[in-house]
Design a protein around this motif. Structure first.
Motif, PDB file in Angstrom:
ATOM      1  N   LEU A  74       0.822  -1.216   0.000  1.00  0.00           N
ATOM      2  CA  LEU A  74       0.000   0.000   0.000  1.00  0.00           C
ATOM      3  C   LEU A  74       0.853   1.262   0.000  1.00  0.00           C
ATOM      4  O   LEU A  74       0.654   2.162  -0.837  1.00  0.00           O
ATOM      5  N   ASP A  75       1.805   1.343   0.899  1.00  0.00           N
ATOM      6  CA  ASP A  75       2.554   2.584   1.093  1.00  0.00           C
ATOM      7  C   ASP A  75       3.210   3.123  -0.192  1.00  0.00           C
ATOM      8  O   ASP A  75       3.057   4.307  -0.502  1.00  0.00           O
ATOM      9  N   PRO A  76       3.912   2.276  -0.947  1.00  0.00           N
ATOM     10  CA  PRO A  76       4.602   2.811  -2.134  1.00  0.00           C
ATOM     11  C   PRO A  76       3.651   3.337  -3.211  1.00  0.00           C
ATOM     12  O   PRO A  76       4.061   4.151  -4.047  1.00  0.00           O
ATOM     13  N   GLN A  77       2.391   2.911  -3.173  1.00  0.00           N
ATOM     14  CA  GLN A  77       1.453   3.362  -4.211  1.00  0.00           C
ATOM     15  C   GLN A  77       1.067   4.823  -4.034  1.00  0.00           C
ATOM     16  O   GLN A  77       0.610   5.473  -4.976  1.00  0.00           O
ATOM     17  N   GLU A  78       1.236   5.328  -2.811  1.00  0.00           N
ATOM     18  CA  GLU A  78       0.910   6.727  -2.512  1.00  0.00           C
ATOM     19  C   GLU A  78      -0.465   7.110  -3.049  1.00  0.00           C
ATOM     20  O   GLU A  78      -0.647   8.101  -3.761  1.00  0.00           O
ATOM     21  N   ILE A  79      -1.460   6.331  -2.669  1.00  0.00           N
ATOM     22  CA  ILE A  79      -2.832   6.568  -3.127  1.00  0.00           C
ATOM     23  C   ILE A  79      -3.379   7.845  -2.491  1.00  0.00           C
ATOM     24  O   ILE A  79      -3.345   7.983  -1.267  1.00  0.00           O
ATOM     25  N   PRO A  80      -3.817   8.781  -3.314  1.00  0.00           N
ATOM     26  CA  PRO A  80      -4.301  10.039  -2.738  1.00  0.00           C
ATOM     27  C   PRO A  80      -5.646   9.875  -2.026  1.00  0.00           C
ATOM     28  O   PRO A  80      -6.483   9.070  -2.453  1.00  0.00           O
ATOM     29  N   ALA A  81      -5.839  10.638  -0.948  1.00  0.00           N
ATOM     30  CA  ALA A  81      -7.104  10.629  -0.227  1.00  0.00           C
ATOM     31  C   ALA A  81      -7.463  12.056   0.162  1.00  0.00           C
ATOM     32  O   ALA A  81      -6.594  12.826   0.581  1.00  0.00           O
ATOM     33  N   VAL A  82      -8.723  12.418  -0.033  1.00  0.00           N
ATOM     34  CA  VAL A  82      -9.212  13.744   0.365  1.00  0.00           C
ATOM     35  C   VAL A  82     -10.453  13.508   1.205  1.00  0.00           C
ATOM     36  O   VAL A  82     -11.474  13.061   0.708  1.00  0.00           O
ATOM     37  N   VAL A  83     -10.326  13.795   2.488  1.00  0.00           N
ATOM     38  CA  VAL A  83     -11.410  13.454   3.414  1.00  0.00           C
ATOM     39  C   VAL A  83     -11.769  14.649   4.294  1.00  0.00           C
ATOM     40  O   VAL A  83     -10.984  15.590   4.438  1.00  0.00           O
ATOM     41  N   ALA A  84     -12.950  14.603   4.842  1.00  0.00           N
ATOM     42  CA  ALA A  84     -13.371  15.635   5.785  1.00  0.00           C
ATOM     43  C   ALA A  84     -14.269  14.996   6.837  1.00  0.00           C
ATOM     44  O   ALA A  84     -14.942  13.999   6.563  1.00  0.00           O
ATOM     45  N   GLY A  85     -14.268  15.587   8.009  1.00  0.00           N
ATOM     46  CA  GLY A  85     -15.130  15.062   9.054  1.00  0.00           C
ATOM     47  C   GLY A  85     -14.857  15.726  10.388  1.00  0.00           C
ATOM     48  O   GLY A  85     -14.073  16.671  10.475  1.00  0.00           O
ATOM     49  N   ARG A  86     -15.544  15.203  11.391  1.00  0.00           N
ATOM     50  CA  ARG A  86     -15.414  15.769  12.733  1.00  0.00           C
ATOM     51  C   ARG A  86     -14.277  15.071  13.468  1.00  0.00           C
ATOM     52  O   ARG A  86     -14.200  13.845  13.451  1.00  0.00           O
ATOM     53  N   MET A  87     -13.416  15.861  14.091  1.00  0.00           N
ATOM     54  CA  MET A  87     -12.291  15.299  14.824  1.00  0.00           C
ATOM     55  C   MET A  87     -12.802  14.707  16.134  1.00  0.00           C
ATOM     56  O   MET A  87     -13.362  15.403  16.979  1.00  0.00           O
ATOM     57  N   ALA A 136      -8.824  17.176   5.104  1.00  0.00           N
ATOM     58  CA  ALA A 136      -7.427  16.778   4.940  1.00  0.00           C
ATOM     59  C   ALA A 136      -7.200  16.141   3.578  1.00  0.00           C
ATOM     60  O   ALA A 136      -8.054  15.419   3.065  1.00  0.00           O
ATOM     61  N   ARG A 137      -6.038  16.447   3.018  1.00  0.00           N
ATOM     62  CA  ARG A 137      -5.621  15.837   1.762  1.00  0.00           C
ATOM     63  C   ARG A 137      -4.286  15.155   2.027  1.00  0.00           C
ATOM     64  O   ARG A 137      -3.481  15.667   2.803  1.00  0.00           O
ATOM     65  N   GLY A 138      -4.079  13.995   1.458  1.00  0.00           N
ATOM     66  CA  GLY A 138      -2.808  13.311   1.690  1.00  0.00           C
ATOM     67  C   GLY A 138      -2.761  12.001   0.958  1.00  0.00           C
ATOM     68  O   GLY A 138      -3.488  11.796  -0.013  1.00  0.00           O
ATOM     69  N   ARG A 139      -1.892  11.116   1.448  1.00  0.00           N
ATOM     70  CA  ARG A 139      -1.759   9.812   0.791  1.00  0.00           C
ATOM     71  C   ARG A 139      -1.981   8.705   1.825  1.00  0.00           C
ATOM     72  O   ARG A 139      -1.611   8.837   2.983  1.00  0.00           O
ATOM     73  N   LEU A 140      -2.584   7.629   1.350  1.00  0.00           N
ATOM     74  CA  LEU A 140      -2.887   6.524   2.253  1.00  0.00           C
ATOM     75  C   LEU A 140      -1.618   5.770   2.605  1.00  0.00           C
ATOM     76  O   LEU A 140      -0.728   5.593   1.767  1.00  0.00           O
ATOM     77  N   PHE A 141      -1.554   5.337   3.859  1.00  0.00           N
ATOM     78  CA  PHE A 141      -0.457   4.451   4.282  1.00  0.00           C
ATOM     79  C   PHE A 141      -0.916   3.671   5.498  1.00  0.00           C
ATOM     80  O   PHE A 141      -1.996   3.910   6.024  1.00  0.00           O
ATOM     81  N   LYS A 142      -0.073   2.733   5.882  1.00  0.00           N
ATOM     82  CA  LYS A 142      -0.391   1.943   7.071  1.00  0.00           C
ATOM     83  C   LYS A 142       0.622   2.266   8.152  1.00  0.00           C
ATOM     84  O   LYS A 142       1.828   2.329   7.885  1.00  0.00           O
ATOM     85  N   HIS A 151      -1.626  10.107   5.401  1.00  0.00           N
ATOM     86  CA  HIS A 151      -0.449  10.927   5.670  1.00  0.00           C
ATOM     87  C   HIS A 151      -0.735  12.316   5.075  1.00  0.00           C
ATOM     88  O   HIS A 151      -0.764  12.484   3.859  1.00  0.00           O
ATOM     89  N   VAL A 152      -0.975  13.265   5.969  1.00  0.00           N
ATOM     90  CA  VAL A 152      -1.574  14.525   5.550  1.00  0.00           C
ATOM     91  C   VAL A 152      -0.557  15.487   4.948  1.00  0.00           C
ATOM     92  O   VAL A 152       0.521  15.707   5.509  1.00  0.00           O
ATOM     93  N   THR A 153      -0.959  16.045   3.796  1.00  0.00           N
ATOM     94  CA  THR A 153      -0.122  17.071   3.191  1.00  0.00           C
ATOM     95  C   THR A 153      -0.818  18.428   3.214  1.00  0.00           C
ATOM     96  O   THR A 153      -0.184  19.465   3.083  1.00  0.00           O
ATOM     97  N   GLU A 154      -2.155  18.412   3.347  1.00  0.00           N
ATOM     98  CA  GLU A 154      -2.909  19.659   3.433  1.00  0.00           C
ATOM     99  C   GLU A 154      -3.967  19.474   4.507  1.00  0.00           C
ATOM    100  O   GLU A 154      -4.690  18.469   4.529  1.00  0.00           O
ATOM    101  N   LEU A 155      -4.056  20.431   5.427  1.00  0.00           N
ATOM    102  CA  LEU A 155      -4.983  20.303   6.547  1.00  0.00           C
ATOM    103  C   LEU A 155      -5.735  21.613   6.722  1.00  0.00           C
ATOM    104  O   LEU A 155      -5.127  22.685   6.751  1.00  0.00           O
ATOM    105  N   ARG A 156      -7.068  21.541   6.800  1.00  0.00           N
ATOM    106  CA  ARG A 156      -7.865  22.759   6.943  1.00  0.00           C
ATOM    107  C   ARG A 156      -8.831  22.623   8.106  1.00  0.00           C
ATOM    108  O   ARG A 156      -9.441  21.570   8.291  1.00  0.00           O
ATOM    109  N   LEU A 157      -8.998  23.695   8.849  1.00  0.00           N
ATOM    110  CA  LEU A 157     -10.066  23.756   9.848  1.00  0.00           C
ATOM    111  C   LEU A 157     -11.286  24.326   9.139  1.00  0.00           C
ATOM    112  O   LEU A 157     -11.271  25.468   8.689  1.00  0.00           O
TER     113      LEU A 157
END
Length: 517
Positions: A74-87, A136-142, A151-157
């Motif tokens: 999984l990690d080397p594929q650097e699959i992008p993820a863009v998620v939002a929700g309540r912390m 949050a925007r980033g890449r999936l990893f374990k 693994h977050v590269t962009e984080l917004r409140l």
RNA sequence: GGGGUGUUAGCUCAGCUGGUAGAGCAGCGGACUUUUAAUCCGUUUGUCGUGGGUUCGAUCCCCGCACACCCUACCA
């Protein structure tokens, strides 16, 4: 959502003069944080509550697709993820943190490293609170322990939360707050969310079932000039322009039958009824009923049909018709038992002989032992029904149809062709509770008029819940209503059964409560 | 409507038949780059639901009220 919204920053004084229900130091601290956020937003000309972050993935989908994958693949594929929700959880360390966010589908963990998002944002993030809505925007990893994370590269409140959530481990325990502030209950309880999802599935399944059987969904009035269709106390209201008294409906029955007269032949309505009566774990002043009417059918057909409908609803919501309620099995998969009122008493209260049960004076005296004082005008059938309610009803755990209700308590039902004192009517009981009520409809206009007159007499004799005379309904019947079967299913109680909920309040999003304070 | 039980910090809960309150979480300050209810150090917070009464003294005993939950009644 007014037309005034624009890019300009609204000027908001934090707390001045506004009434708050229950301010405390935790809220004060968060208001102070929000004040800082406003200042920063103002100086950078960005909104405090931005609405330009669009999540592209749902937590549950990501979990379903990647939770089982190996870290090495999984990690080397650097699959992008863009998620939002309540912390919901937050674990801050010196230079990296973990946070768990929750969206409508589930939870996913974020890994937030200072060196990835920058020192200023990281410092800011440290002060964000549980309950804040983030994107949050980033890449999936374990992680080392194998948890799927972003693994977050962009984080917004995205939304600052001013009120603290319940304790993260025990959740919301206060039953009163669960009902009064359902939004908090929904945030914190998987179980509550599951219950209301199941409710939605039940209603959807019923609707589908009805549509498949060629029923037309209709909406009839909630405001009635004459309350009708059931024996119950109505809520009374007033229409100003017409200067007339109106009643919140206690049942849609008489309107739905007018539609059968009109020729629709198969109609149903899923909607609220209002009854001005006591509250209990089985009663809410407004509750949801599905009523349906089918021309050229009778109560035998209705029982078969109702059974199938309920079975389909259970399977849609739970995947099975064999349910568990309060720790005991309820089997909806087998044909439902059918018993007459007297038959049910004999089965569940065998101390009574048939001779005694057919002796009105005996039954009347027996009822007094249960503290029930029957009306003077009550006949044998009504007395037997009362005794059934006292001795047998609560024991009907497995689905059971009780049939052959007396005419005097069934003013809208068709009398039996062979036994004129009883009607072709049934009530369905499951877990000792009434779930449905149906009958072959009375379509003899003159008989119906006579039954209404009898109800008016009963009302004069002190029976507050006796029905009113509805002249327009009689007029409709006089045009001719085809022989018809009709049934009402209590949706709330059905959902209680299917979701194993002990109280009706657990299946109504915003149950009736007394005013606070 | 009738009966029972409950109400303590923002949350979850302790509090000895009476001497004006504690813990964990959250918050705040600090340490920590793979945590899992993170951990470690320090620290802030209470009209003890509300109004009376008894008492030198009430979170605790008594009475009223409010709200909730359970049982019961009417009903679906």
């Amino acid at each position: 959502m007014t037309a005034q919204s624009s890019n300009s920053q609204p000027q908001v004084e934090s707390t001045a003069g506004e009434p708050h229900l229950d301010e405390n130091h935790v809220i004060a601290e968060r208001r102070e944080k929000l004040r800082h956020l406003r200042e920063h937003a103002q100086s950078s000309n960005t909104p405090v509550f931005p609405n330009d972050f669009k999540p592209e993935h749902k937590a549950a989908d990501l979990q379903a697709r990647y939770a089982e994958a190996d870290k090495e693949t999984l990690d080397p594929q650097e699959i992008p993820a863009v998620v939002a929700g309540r912390m919901m959880l937050k674990r801050v360390m010196g230079k990296a943190s973990f946070a768990t966010i929750q969206d409508s589908t589930g939870r996913i963990q974020l890994y937030i490293a200072r060196d990835e998002i920058g020192e200023a944002l990281y410092e800011s993030f440290k002060h964000w609170d549980m309950g804040d809505i983030v994107g949050a925007r980033g890449r999936l990893f374990k992680t080392r322990t194998g948890e799927l994370s972003v693994h977050v590269t962009e984080l917004r409140l995205l939304t600052k939360s001013l009120r603290p959530l319940p304790e993260k481990f025990h959740g919301l325990q206060d039953q009163e707050i669960k009902y009064r502030q359902r939004y908090v209950d929904l945030i914190t309880s998987d179980e509550t969310r599951a219950t209301f999802r199941a409710r939605s599935q039940v209603v959807t399944a019923i609707r589908q079932f009805m549509n498949q059987n060629e029923f037309l969904e209709v909406e009839t009035p909630m405001l009635h000039p004459i309350p009708g269709g059931a024996s119950a106390k109505p809520f009374i209201t007033h229409h100003n322009a017409l200067d007339m008294q109106m009643f919140m409906r206690i049942a849609p029955e008489l309107y739905l039958k007018r539609l059968i007269v009109g020729g629709f032949e198969r109609v149903f309505e899923i909607n609220r009824n209002f009854r001005n009566e006591g509250l209990s774990v089985r009663h809410n002043p407004e509750f949801t009923m599905m009523e349906f009417y089918a021309a050229y059918t009778d109560y035998q057909w209705l029982m078969d049909f109702t059974e199938q409908c309920i079975r389909a609803a259970a399977i849609a919501a739970k995947g099975t018709a064999v349910l568990s309620y309060a720790g005991k099995e309820v089997d909806l998969s087998k044909p439902f038992e059918r018993l007459t009122i007297v038959g049910a008493i004999q089965k569940y209260a065998p101390q009574y002989s048939l001779e005694q049960l057919n002796d009105a004076e005996f039954v009347r005296k027996e009822l007094l032992k249960f503290g029930v004082k029957a009306f003077d005008h009550a006949g044998l059938g009504a007395l037997q029904l009362s005794l059934f309610e006292e001795t047998a009803e609560s024991q009907l755990w497995q689905p059971t149809y009780i049939i052959d209700y007396p005419v005097e308590v069934s003013p809208l039902a068709r009398a039996s062709d062979t036994q004129p004192e009883i009607t072709e009517r049934f009530e369905l009981f499951i877990t000792g509770r009434e779930i449905a009520n149906g009958f072959s409809e009375l379509n003899d206009a003159e008989d119906q008029a006579a039954r209404f007159h009898a109800q008016m007499k009963a009302k004069e004799a002190g029976d507050q819940e006796a029905m009113f005379y509805d002249a327009d309904f009689i007029r409709a019947l006089e045009y001719g209503m085809p022989p018809t079967g009709g049934c009402g299913i209590g949706i709330d109680r059905l959902v209680m059964l299917i979701t194993d909920s002990p109280s009706i309040r657990d299946v109504i999003l915003f149950p009736h409560m007394r005013s606070e304070q």
